[in-house]
Design a protein around this motif. Structure first.
Motif, PDB file in Angstrom:
ATOM      1  N   LEU A   1       1.583   2.682  -6.233  1.00 24.82           N
ATOM      2  CA  LEU A   1       1.325   2.203  -7.591  1.00 24.82           C
ATOM      3  C   LEU A   1      -0.110   1.711  -7.688  1.00 24.82           C
ATOM      4  O   LEU A   1      -0.792   1.509  -6.701  1.00 24.82           O
ATOM      5  CB  LEU A   1       2.309   1.105  -7.977  1.00 24.82           C
ATOM      6  CG  LEU A   1       2.670   0.025  -6.974  1.00 24.82           C
ATOM      7  CD1 LEU A   1       1.613  -1.045  -6.904  1.00 24.82           C
ATOM      8  CD2 LEU A   1       4.000  -0.603  -7.360  1.00 24.82           C
ATOM      9  N   ALA A   2      -0.558   1.551  -8.913  1.00 28.75           N
ATOM     10  CA  ALA A   2      -1.873   0.966  -9.145  1.00 28.75           C
ATOM     11  C   ALA A   2      -1.671  -0.250 -10.026  1.00 28.75           C
ATOM     12  O   ALA A   2      -0.666  -0.361 -10.720  1.00 28.75           O
ATOM     13  CB  ALA A   2      -2.797   1.960  -9.814  1.00 28.75           C
ATOM     14  N   MET A   3      -2.643  -1.158  -9.972  1.00 30.43           N
ATOM     15  CA  MET A   3      -2.463  -2.407 -10.701  1.00 30.43           C
ATOM     16  C   MET A   3      -3.788  -2.890 -11.271  1.00 30.43           C
ATOM     17  O   MET A   3      -4.828  -2.739 -10.650  1.00 30.43           O
ATOM     18  CB  MET A   3      -1.875  -3.453  -9.746  1.00 30.43           C
ATOM     19  CG  MET A   3      -1.614  -4.790 -10.374  1.00 30.43           C
ATOM     20  SD  MET A   3      -0.495  -5.752  -9.333  1.00 30.43           S
ATOM     21  CE  MET A   3      -0.561  -7.334 -10.142  1.00 30.43           C
TER      22      MET A   3
ATOM     23  N   ARG B   1     -10.465   1.640 -12.533  1.00 30.44           N
ATOM     24  CA  ARG B   1     -10.117   1.758 -11.121  1.00 30.44           C
ATOM     25  C   ARG B   1      -8.642   2.129 -10.957  1.00 30.44           C
ATOM     26  O   ARG B   1      -8.274   2.916 -10.090  1.00 30.44           O
ATOM     27  CB  ARG B   1     -10.423   0.431 -10.417  1.00 30.44           C
ATOM     28  CG  ARG B   1     -10.095   0.414  -8.945  1.00 30.44           C
ATOM     29  CD  ARG B   1     -10.514  -0.878  -8.296  1.00 30.44           C
ATOM     30  NE  ARG B   1      -9.754  -2.018  -8.815  1.00 30.44           N
ATOM     31  CZ  ARG B   1      -9.939  -3.269  -8.420  1.00 30.44           C
ATOM     32  NH1 ARG B   1     -10.867  -3.552  -7.524  1.00 30.44           N
ATOM     33  NH2 ARG B   1      -9.217  -4.239  -8.923  1.00 30.44           N
ATOM     34  N   ALA B   2      -7.804   1.550 -11.819  1.00 29.25           N
ATOM     35  CA  ALA B   2      -6.379   1.850 -11.733  1.00 29.25           C
ATOM     36  C   ALA B   2      -6.061   3.233 -12.300  1.00 29.25           C
ATOM     37  O   ALA B   2      -5.233   3.962 -11.743  1.00 29.25           O
ATOM     38  CB  ALA B   2      -5.574   0.785 -12.467  1.00 29.25           C
TER      39      ALA B   2
ATOM     40  N   MET C   1      -9.528   5.888  -0.478  1.00 30.30           N
ATOM     41  CA  MET C   1      -8.479   5.525   0.461  1.00 30.30           C
ATOM     42  C   MET C   1      -7.486   6.675   0.646  1.00 30.30           C
ATOM     43  O   MET C   1      -6.885   6.817   1.699  1.00 30.30           O
ATOM     44  CB  MET C   1      -7.728   4.275  -0.012  1.00 30.30           C
ATOM     45  CG  MET C   1      -8.505   2.983   0.073  1.00 30.30           C
ATOM     46  SD  MET C   1      -9.290   2.710   1.662  1.00 30.30           S
ATOM     47  CE  MET C   1      -7.840   2.680   2.720  1.00 30.30           C
TER      48      MET C   1
ATOM     49  N   ARG D   1       0.813  -1.220   0.000  1.00 25.01           N
ATOM     50  CA  ARG D   1       0.000   0.000   0.000  1.00 25.01           C
ATOM     51  C   ARG D   1       0.845   1.269   0.000  1.00 25.01           C
ATOM     52  O   ARG D   1       0.371   2.333  -0.373  1.00 25.01           O
ATOM     53  CB  ARG D   1      -0.952  -0.009   1.199  1.00 25.01           C
ATOM     54  CG  ARG D   1      -0.303   0.321   2.527  1.00 25.01           C
ATOM     55  CD  ARG D   1      -1.264   0.104   3.656  1.00 25.01           C
ATOM     56  NE  ARG D   1      -0.619  -0.669   4.697  1.00 25.01           N
ATOM     57  CZ  ARG D   1      -0.098  -0.128   5.794  1.00 25.01           C
ATOM     58  NH1 ARG D   1      -0.181   1.155   5.994  1.00 25.01           N
ATOM     59  NH2 ARG D   1       0.500  -0.879   6.680  1.00 25.01           N
TER      60      ARG D   1
ATOM     61  N   PHE E   1     -12.519   3.638  -5.362  1.00 27.07           N
ATOM     62  CA  PHE E   1     -11.901   3.022  -4.179  1.00 27.07           C
ATOM     63  C   PHE E   1     -10.542   3.616  -3.808  1.00 27.07           C
ATOM     64  O   PHE E   1     -10.309   4.007  -2.662  1.00 27.07           O
ATOM     65  CB  PHE E   1     -11.772   1.515  -4.389  1.00 27.07           C
ATOM     66  CG  PHE E   1     -11.395   0.765  -3.147  1.00 27.07           C
ATOM     67  CD1 PHE E   1     -12.354   0.418  -2.224  1.00 27.07           C
ATOM     68  CD2 PHE E   1     -10.072   0.423  -2.890  1.00 27.07           C
ATOM     69  CE1 PHE E   1     -12.018  -0.262  -1.057  1.00 27.07           C
ATOM     70  CE2 PHE E   1      -9.720  -0.257  -1.734  1.00 27.07           C
ATOM     71  CZ  PHE E   1     -10.702  -0.600  -0.824  1.00 27.07           C
ATOM     72  N   GLY E   2      -9.646   3.700  -4.787  1.00 26.83           N
ATOM     73  CA  GLY E   2      -8.299   4.202  -4.512  1.00 26.83           C
ATOM     74  C   GLY E   2      -8.322   5.640  -4.018  1.00 26.83           C
ATOM     75  O   GLY E   2      -7.598   6.002  -3.085  1.00 26.83           O
TER      76      GLY E   2
END
Ligand SMILES: Nc1ncnc2c1ncn2[C@@H]1O[C@H](COP(=O)(O)OP(=O)(O)OP(=O)(O)O)[C@@H](O)[C@H]1O
Ligand SMILES: [Mg+2]
Lengths: 269, 348
Positions: free
Chosen positions: B77-79, B146-147, B102, B73, B98-99
């Motif tokens: 980065l995003a995936m 999302r990413a 957060m 976390r 979501f990201g």
């Protein structure tokens, strides 16, 4: 071919329903059929002219029934809460982490059920008297938890295994700590199964007679109380007692059925 | 700054070596495609970069920071996961948000970002739905959105367009390229589709059996494959390999003298299907037509030549029956040479 298969399917469904419903039906008939109704044959579909609340009414007035029912609810609730609070984390660990001796651990969990309660009863009673848990619903709840916990752990472990690890990993990638990911992703998805496990623990405690009879004298749970009282009662009183034992379980299952069937994507259609 | 250094990373799963001394240096804002057949370790490498898997040896450095001890976390980065991993109990909107949630982004920004990402992937009509009622391709686009929504400095994508139809894939490819270029995102993009890799990437890293066998620009990988495997894997149809005998620094390809990088010995001559000219039967390599497949813009001709099957692509529209005899003349300047034993490229 198709009709044969449908016939087999229908027979299966009917048999399963009958398996569950017929005893409940007869108990209900017995409970509300009055003294005459119990021995009437053939039985009517409904209690008919012999219908009366008399047995139920008298039964509920028997001294101690209400108190015993209250004890049962307390014991079952504590048992349920403890089973989930301890069983779910254990199940999560079993599902997500691999550690040496994992399979042995699984076996050990089940082995706790291999000790016959009858042998444990005496030492347990002694210890419970010593620590002041004897003749309390809490004491009974602890023993019931010991009975329900292995299953709670194993059921919830397969529950967590059914939730793809990638979902949690995705949550980590997007900034969740392990605890946050568990709370935001795993828990909501596991809720239906956890509800089922809770019911299971509740019902185990509610139905358990032996430990409850041994560990209590005045603070009996309903099952233990009925066992002593009903052995000397007429048949229709016994049916009334049986009915009273079934009702809470059914009501409880009904209350949480939403979670049982709320498989995501189906419930949201 | 988000340059990525993958430094001599090794990964063993018990006895299985999934990655073997993988080294890859990616510049800030660069787009690198990891290309390789199924099971070559692409996902494993991506998961190690993300911190979801711990390498047996080696280290990952992003922006000068050694990430060995840094949890997922905190890696910034995003995936996009190979199997999407969209959250089934959240709406598409909440999934994409979501990201940002957060990161405690403010609600107006979240709303704008989500709509932008959803618009880019053509899923703005499904924002209120749950993933359970979406098709596989729609779910995959939710995962990509999302990413993208968090606008990460580093983006890891594991076959993000694998489940889309050809047209949509083409469209998404162009949009991804534009967006990521504009944002200056450092991207590692896993795929086993070589056209996707060729079209998107600044550089392609071709993986095979847990190793990176070649890192180069798409043209370079296509023109000068370092191994026989790369020549066969990149390019569709694959490169043809003809065994030749070299004498006096020259190989003879069907009577045609072609200068070779060694003076004598056996070699494999690698020729791309489009680098053959079809000539009269008595000139060049003698070949017999097996199948002719008209593909619209060009024609794919499969021929038998010296006992080997050779594929030839020609822009001409031809209509020949099987069994017809033709001649093939390879473009001498485009031939690559491989050692038949080591299957490594020989010469410049
Ligand atoms: N958790 C694991 N345990 C054991 N072996 C694994 C594990 N994960 C991957 N492997 C092995 O490592 C190798 C590389 O797997 P990986 O998933 O990285 O392949 P991939 O290149 O992503 O393939 P694909 O294109 O099919 O997704 C495979 O041989 C696989 O069997
Ligand atoms: Mg993969």
């Amino acid at each position: 071919m198709k009709t044969v298969r449908r016939l087999v399917y229908a027979t299966g469904v009917v048999a399963l329903c009958a398996w569950v419903l017929v005893p409940i039906y007869f108990i209900t008939l017995g409970a509300f059929g009055g003294r005459a109704g119990v021995f009437k044959w053939p039985k009517g579909v409904l209690p008919g002219e012999t219908f009366s609340f008399a047995a139920m009414d008298t039964f509920l007035r028997i001294e101690g029934v209400a108190h015993a029912a209250f004890n049962s609810v307390i014991a079952a609730s504590i048992c349920m809460a403890l089973s989930i609070a301890l069983g779910a984390p254990a199940g999560y660990a079993l599902a997500r982490y691999s550690f040496p001796g994992q399979n042995l651990y699984r076996l050990l969990i089940l082995l706790t059920r291999a000790f016959p309660l009858a042998i444990l009863a005496l030492p347990l009673t002694v210890i419970f008297i010593r620590v002041g848990l004897y003749d309390t619903p809490v004491g009974v709840a602890l023993i019931h938890t010991a009975l329900a916990l292995p299953f709670a752990a194993l059921i919830s472990s397969s529950l967590f295994m059914g939730i793809p690890r990638e979902l949690e990993e995705a949550a980590w990638v997007f900034g969740c700590s392990r605890v946050q990911a568990f709370r935001k992703i795993v828990l909501p998805l596991a809720l239906p199964g956890i509800a089922a496990t809770a019911i299971f623990a509740f019902v185990i405690s509610w139905n358990e007679v032996f430990a409850a009879s041994i560990l209590t004298v005045r603070e009996r749970t309903l099952t233990a109380y009925l066992l002593t009282v009903l052995s000397e009662s007429p048949l229709h009183f016994r049916f009334a007692g049986g009915f009273l034992l079934i009702v809470p379980s059914i009501a409880f299952i009904f209350a949480v059925r939403k979670y049982l069937f709320a498989m995501w994507g189906i419930a949201n259609r | 700054m988000a340059q990525i250094l993958i430094d001599k990373v090794r990964k063993d799963f018990g006895a299985v070596r999934a990655l073997d001394e993988v080294t890859l240096d990616i510049a800030d804002g660069e787009f690198v495609a990891l290309l390789g057949p199924s099971g070559c370790g692409k996902t494993t490498l991506l998961r190690i970069v993300a911190g979801l898997e711990t390498q047996t040896a080696g280290r990952i450095v992003i922006g000068g920071r050694d990430l060995t001890e840094v949890p997922t976390r905190a890696r910034g980065l995003a995936m996009v996961f190979q199997n999407y991993a969209v959250f089934p109990h959240m709406t598409v909107f909440e999934n994409i948000a979501f990201g940002l949630r957060m990161q405690k982004a403010d609600p107006t920004r979240i709303d704008a970002q989500v709509r932008k990402a959803a618009g880019l992937l053509h899923i703005e009509d499904y924002l209120d739905r749950h993933p359970g009622n979406l098709s596989g391709g729609q779910r995959q686009r939710v995962a990509v959105a999302r990413a993208l929504a968090v606008e990460p400095p580093v983006l890891l994508m594991d076959e993000p367009l694998s489940n889309l139809d050809a047209l949509l894939r083409l469209e998404m490819r162009a949009e991804l390229k534009t967006v990521l270029e504009q944002a200056g995102t450092t991207t590692i993009y896993v795929t086993h589709d070589q056209t996707e890799a060729m079209g998107l990437a600044d550089r392609i890293a071709v993986m095979h059996g847990g190793r990176i066998v070649q890192i180069d620009t798409p043209t370079e990988v296509y023109r000068h494959p370092r191994t026989k495997f790369v020549g066969g894997f990149v390019g569709s149809p694959p490169m043809n390999f003809l065994p030749v005998e070299v004498t006096g620094g020259e190989a003879r390809l069907g009577g045609l003298p072609v200068p070779a990088p060694v003076t004598s010995g056996a070699l494999l001559a690698g020729v791309r299907p489009e680098d053959f000219a079809i000539v009269a039967p008595d000139q060049g390599l003698a070949a017999e037509v097996l199948v002719v497949e008209p593909l619209g813009s060009h024609t794919l001709v499969t021929v038998r030549c010296d006992g080997a099957t050779v594929r030839v692509v020609t822009p001409e529209i031809i209509d020949w029956p099987a069994g017809r005899r033709i001649g093939l003349k390879p473009d001498a300047g485009r031939v690559v040479w491989m050692d038949p034993q080591s299957e490594q490229a020989v010469g410049p």
